[in-house]
Motif scaffolding. Sequence first.
Motif, PDB file in Angstrom:
ATOM      1  N   GLU A  58       0.884  -1.190  -0.078  1.00  0.00           N
ATOM      2  CA  GLU A  58       0.081   0.027  -0.062  1.00  0.00           C
ATOM      3  C   GLU A  58       0.762   1.229  -0.062  1.00  0.00           C
ATOM      4  N   LYS A  59       2.122   1.061   0.165  1.00  0.00           N
ATOM      5  CA  LYS A  59       3.023   2.334   0.371  1.00  0.00           C
ATOM      6  C   LYS A  59       3.893   2.328  -0.855  1.00  0.00           C
ATOM      7  N   ASN A  60       3.977   1.311  -1.676  1.00  0.00           N
ATOM      8  CA  ASN A  60       4.717   1.273  -2.828  1.00  0.00           C
ATOM      9  C   ASN A  60       4.244   1.448  -4.095  1.00  0.00           C
ATOM     10  N   VAL A  61       4.513   2.336  -4.887  1.00  0.00           N
ATOM     11  CA  VAL A  61       4.000   2.881  -6.297  1.00  0.00           C
ATOM     12  C   VAL A  61       3.620   1.739  -7.033  1.00  0.00           C
ATOM     13  N   ALA A  62       4.652   0.552  -7.031  1.00  0.00           N
ATOM     14  CA  ALA A  62       4.134  -0.544  -8.017  1.00  0.00           C
ATOM     15  C   ALA A  62       3.101  -1.369  -7.482  1.00  0.00           C
ATOM     16  N   GLY A  63       3.153  -1.569  -5.940  1.00  0.00           N
ATOM     17  CA  GLY A  63       2.174  -1.987  -5.407  1.00  0.00           C
ATOM     18  C   GLY A  63       0.456  -1.442  -5.459  1.00  0.00           C
ATOM     19  N   VAL A  64       0.779  -0.009  -5.409  1.00  0.00           N
ATOM     20  CA  VAL A  64      -0.745   0.825  -5.288  1.00  0.00           C
ATOM     21  C   VAL A  64      -1.430   0.602  -6.730  1.00  0.00           C
ATOM     22  N   SER A  65      -0.212   0.787  -7.745  1.00  0.00           N
ATOM     23  CA  SER A  65      -0.872   0.583  -9.086  1.00  0.00           C
ATOM     24  C   SER A  65      -1.344  -0.841  -9.519  1.00  0.00           C
ATOM     25  N   ILE A 121      -2.803   3.216 -18.275  1.00  0.00           N
ATOM     26  CA  ILE A 121      -2.175   4.416 -17.921  1.00  0.00           C
ATOM     27  C   ILE A 121      -2.831   5.186 -16.723  1.00  0.00           C
ATOM     28  N   PRO A 122      -4.218   4.960 -16.716  1.00  0.00           N
ATOM     29  CA  PRO A 122      -4.792   5.495 -15.396  1.00  0.00           C
ATOM     30  C   PRO A 122      -4.394   4.627 -14.148  1.00  0.00           C
ATOM     31  N   PHE A 123      -4.106   3.526 -14.216  1.00  0.00           N
ATOM     32  CA  PHE A 123      -3.747   2.758 -13.168  1.00  0.00           C
ATOM     33  C   PHE A 123      -2.247   2.963 -12.838  1.00  0.00           C
ATOM     34  N   ALA A 124      -1.336   3.134 -13.476  1.00  0.00           N
ATOM     35  CA  ALA A 124      -0.169   3.720 -13.361  1.00  0.00           C
ATOM     36  C   ALA A 124      -0.057   4.939 -12.621  1.00  0.00           C
ATOM     37  N   MET A 125      -0.873   5.844 -12.958  1.00  0.00           N
ATOM     38  CA  MET A 125      -0.858   7.142 -12.388  1.00  0.00           C
ATOM     39  C   MET A 125      -1.362   7.118 -10.953  1.00  0.00           C
ATOM     40  N   GLU A 126      -2.177   6.278 -10.516  1.00  0.00           N
ATOM     41  CA  GLU A 126      -2.360   5.723  -9.140  1.00  0.00           C
ATOM     42  C   GLU A 126      -1.211   5.689  -8.337  1.00  0.00           C
ATOM     43  N   GLY A 127      -0.022   5.202  -8.814  1.00  0.00           N
ATOM     44  CA  GLY A 127       1.461   5.042  -8.417  1.00  0.00           C
ATOM     45  C   GLY A 127       1.908   6.439  -8.203  1.00  0.00           C
ATOM     46  N   GLU A 128       1.545   7.187  -9.341  1.00  0.00           N
ATOM     47  CA  GLU A 128       2.289   8.363  -9.375  1.00  0.00           C
ATOM     48  C   GLU A 128       1.874   9.371  -8.319  1.00  0.00           C
ATOM     49  N   LYS A 129       0.335   9.272  -8.052  1.00  0.00           N
ATOM     50  CA  LYS A 129      -0.210  10.181  -7.246  1.00  0.00           C
ATOM     51  C   LYS A 129       0.345   9.762  -5.567  1.00  0.00           C
ATOM     52  N   LEU A 130       0.447   8.404  -5.556  1.00  0.00           N
ATOM     53  CA  LEU A 130       1.120   8.077  -4.176  1.00  0.00           C
ATOM     54  C   LEU A 130       2.745   8.734  -4.033  1.00  0.00           C
ATOM     55  N   ALA A 131       3.585   8.749  -5.132  1.00  0.00           N
ATOM     56  CA  ALA A 131       4.677   9.227  -5.011  1.00  0.00           C
ATOM     57  C   ALA A 131       4.891  10.675  -4.903  1.00  0.00           C
ATOM     58  N   SER A 132       3.974  11.524  -5.715  1.00  0.00           N
ATOM     59  CA  SER A 132       4.195  12.822  -5.928  1.00  0.00           C
ATOM     60  C   SER A 132       2.959  13.666  -5.258  1.00  0.00           C
ATOM     61  N   GLY A 133       1.964  13.101  -5.051  1.00  0.00           N
ATOM     62  CA  GLY A 133       0.898  13.703  -4.557  1.00  0.00           C
ATOM     63  C   GLY A 133      -0.140  14.210  -5.580  1.00  0.00           C
ATOM     64  N   SER A 134       0.431  14.149  -6.941  1.00  0.00           N
ATOM     65  CA  SER A 134      -0.331  14.529  -7.929  1.00  0.00           C
ATOM     66  C   SER A 134      -0.743  13.630  -8.976  1.00  0.00           C
ATOM     67  N   TRP A 135      -1.579  13.642  -9.819  1.00  0.00           N
ATOM     68  CA  TRP A 135      -2.341  12.605 -10.602  1.00  0.00           C
ATOM     69  C   TRP A 135      -1.649  13.184 -12.053  1.00  0.00           C
ATOM     70  N   HIS A 136      -0.430  12.622 -12.338  1.00  0.00           N
ATOM     71  CA  HIS A 136      -0.088  13.095 -13.698  1.00  0.00           C
ATOM     72  C   HIS A 136       0.465  11.998 -14.583  1.00  0.00           C
ATOM     73  N   ALA A 137       0.247  12.025 -15.857  1.00  0.00           N
ATOM     74  CA  ALA A 137       0.649  11.012 -16.804  1.00  0.00           C
ATOM     75  C   ALA A 137       1.783  11.276 -17.592  1.00  0.00           C
ATOM     76  N   ASP A 138       2.557  12.330 -17.505  1.00  0.00           N
ATOM     77  CA  ASP A 138       3.758  12.644 -18.572  1.00  0.00           C
ATOM     78  C   ASP A 138       4.919  11.902 -18.307  1.00  0.00           C
ATOM     79  N   ASN A 139       4.930  10.846 -17.413  1.00  0.00           N
ATOM     80  CA  ASN A 139       6.103   9.867 -17.270  1.00  0.00           C
ATOM     81  C   ASN A 139       5.407   8.354 -17.701  1.00  0.00           C
ATOM     82  N   VAL A 140       4.252   8.333 -16.996  1.00  0.00           N
ATOM     83  CA  VAL A 140       3.774   6.790 -17.094  1.00  0.00           C
ATOM     84  C   VAL A 140       3.490   6.545 -18.465  1.00  0.00           C
ATOM     85  N   ALA A 141       2.681   7.433 -19.295  1.00  0.00           N
ATOM     86  CA  ALA A 141       2.361   7.604 -20.595  1.00  0.00           C
ATOM     87  C   ALA A 141       3.596   6.850 -21.669  1.00  0.00           C
ATOM     88  N   PRO A 142       4.751   7.757 -21.670  1.00  0.00           N
ATOM     89  CA  PRO A 142       5.726   7.266 -22.484  1.00  0.00           C
ATOM     90  C   PRO A 142       6.451   5.978 -21.879  1.00  0.00           C
TER      91      PRO A 142
END
Lengths: 307, 307
Positions: A58-65, A121-142
């Motif tokens: 629950e605290k790991n970006v891979a896990g959350v995604s 993409i949207p599921f990977a964005m859940e991990g990004e949100k955990l990591a940075s607090g914001s729901w962004h796609a400009d890394n997970v999309a590429p």
Amino acid sequence: MNEIRIFCPATIANVSCGFDVLGLCLDKVGDEMVIRKTGNNQVTISKIEGQDLPLDTEKNVAGVSALALLDHLGSTQGFDIEIYKKIKPGSGIGSSAASAAGAVFGINKLLGEPLSARELIPFAMEGEKLASGSWHADNVAPALLGGFSLVRSYEPLDVIKLHTPGELYASIIHPQIEVKTADARSVLKHSVPLKKAIQQWGNVGGLISGLYTEDYDLISRSLHDGIIEPLRSLLIPRFSLVKGAALEAGALGSGISGSGPSIFALSRGEDTAQKVAEAMAGGYAGSGVDFDIHISGINPDGMRVLQ
Amino acid sequence: MNEIRIFCPATIANVSCGFDVLGLCLDKVGDEMVIRKTGNNQVTISKIEGQDLPLDTEKNVAGVSALALLDHLGSTQGFDIEIYKKIKPGSGIGSSAASAAGAVFGINKLLGEPLSARELIPFAMEGEKLASGSWHADNVAPALLGGFSLVRSYEPLDVIKLHTPGELYASIIHPQIEVKTADARSVLKHSVPLKKAIQQWGNVGGLISGLYTEDYDLISRSLHDGIIEPLRSLLIPRFSLVKGAALEAGALGSGISGSGPSIFALSRGEDTAQKVAEAMAGGYAGSGVDFDIHISGINPDGMRVLQ
């Protein structure tokens, strides 16, 4: 197939003028991840090599995604994840994105690909949100699609894979200083002069046109950021010196990778990218700042399965 | 060749998200111009049919542009210009640009084409400066180059001709009200929220990507302007009604042409553009506002010589 080993590429977000909308995928820089099906209905992270990151799902970006994807699919299949971390967290080349996107890519493969890379993409964005607090796609999309990605819109999410010219290479220098995400955000201004915004979208248009027509000169003329870079570069020691050295050595353009502290340059051809990397390294000579250097082509396909 | 008759196309500048950087060239809407060499070393305008515009060379956009070109070329050849004005000045579809660009295009032809169409742009911009007080290229560039043009930068001037999908058609309604340029400018704000600027450059990126890949859905999703249109549309009666009718009738997108008052819509296919034009006309039913309607393909080549 019960087990998969994958390459999880690093990515450069923003790409000068494309703040919050553009990203590109690297070919030679990335983590590895092993994912295997288990007999229980849980997602576990049994091993993280190379970095001190939380094993708690629950605290790991891979896990959350992974959990977000399995929840969406209504799957009760269990998975265990091993992460071989080569991208340093906080470097600005998509460390969290590689893990988040890797987890959903690998699990989707093991489940017989119920979703497309784009749909992940949207599921990977859940991990990004955990990591940075914001729901962004400009890394997970590429990372998932490969090449250059444009995040046209978030509401609704609309990601476009752009054409990537074959001779583009990236040189990246990662000065080992910490730029806190909060600081990288706090230096931004809530409003921008209309004149500068117009210049920025002119450059976004020029860059994208240059990508489609493989016009390296146009790409070079368009790689400018008059809005974010002047503010954020103040957080990166010797930024102007390193960028100047990259351009002097023949780079098409140079800027901050993501929110930094890594500085990227794009060049035409691997030889030039090599020279550019050396010039960038020279920029930190005698500074006492440790750094890593990466040189990589643009990865056209994103995540890949390793044998 | 001592005399030439040319078609001087109307143009749509801005094109929603592309404020100050994008423009497109129309195929069926435009002026005609006859230019002939004379025995003296002057530029004269002997006739303007269709509109009451100044015949004084120094006060006419065609005259000023012609003088700027001849001065640059160091030519003492004299020319006489006749203008058959079909585009109404102040309509927002590039009336002054058609005359400015027409004059330099025609004279360049009669002189054996010392300059390329692209090289003519700065001289046509002199006419635009006379007409509006500002040195802009988003109408003269597409008038000279055809298709969609991107003005990436003004300093230095950098204009890119973009790919234009073959099935795009424009519907334009010109409500016969006056929007003063000063008013159209004064409603603009000097700064914009960063969030809206990001959305705008995401849409510019999406639109340009859609043009290159001929992805009409993406073009449609990208034709938004969250910055200028909400302000300037207040100066155009029934704007929202007319735009809504265009979208309802199947247009890919709709917005203000230039600084208005014309409203444009882009559609896939001429039949849809026809229906869209009728729907837009319906928007002014019972309003007491007179209007003109135009339907046109996108002109891939710009200015052309008539037999």
